[in-house]
Design a protein around this motif. Structure first.
Motif: not given
Length: 58
Positions: A10-17
């Motif tokens: 879920v978070l992958s489009p918004h953060t790299d780590k």
């Protein structure tokens, strides 16, 4: 591990780590932690490897 994996997707489009940590030792509390009788310890290498394998297979 499935929940962490789902959260990462879920978070992958918004953060790299994505950092998943039980304890992050901040400079401000380092002295207090050092003086405390109950000290955190790193997990055994075998346990750490198992967690990483579980995450990769989830």
């Amino acid at each position: 591990m499935r929940r962490i994996n789902a959260l990462g997707r879920v978070l992958s489009p918004h953060t790299d780590k994505l950092v998943f940590s039980f304890l992050d030792v901040y400079r401000k509390i380092r002295k207090r932690l050092a003086a405390h009788p109950c000290r955190p310890r790193a997990p055994a290498a075998a346990r750490h490897t198992g967690v990483l394998q579980d995450a990769a297979n989830a």
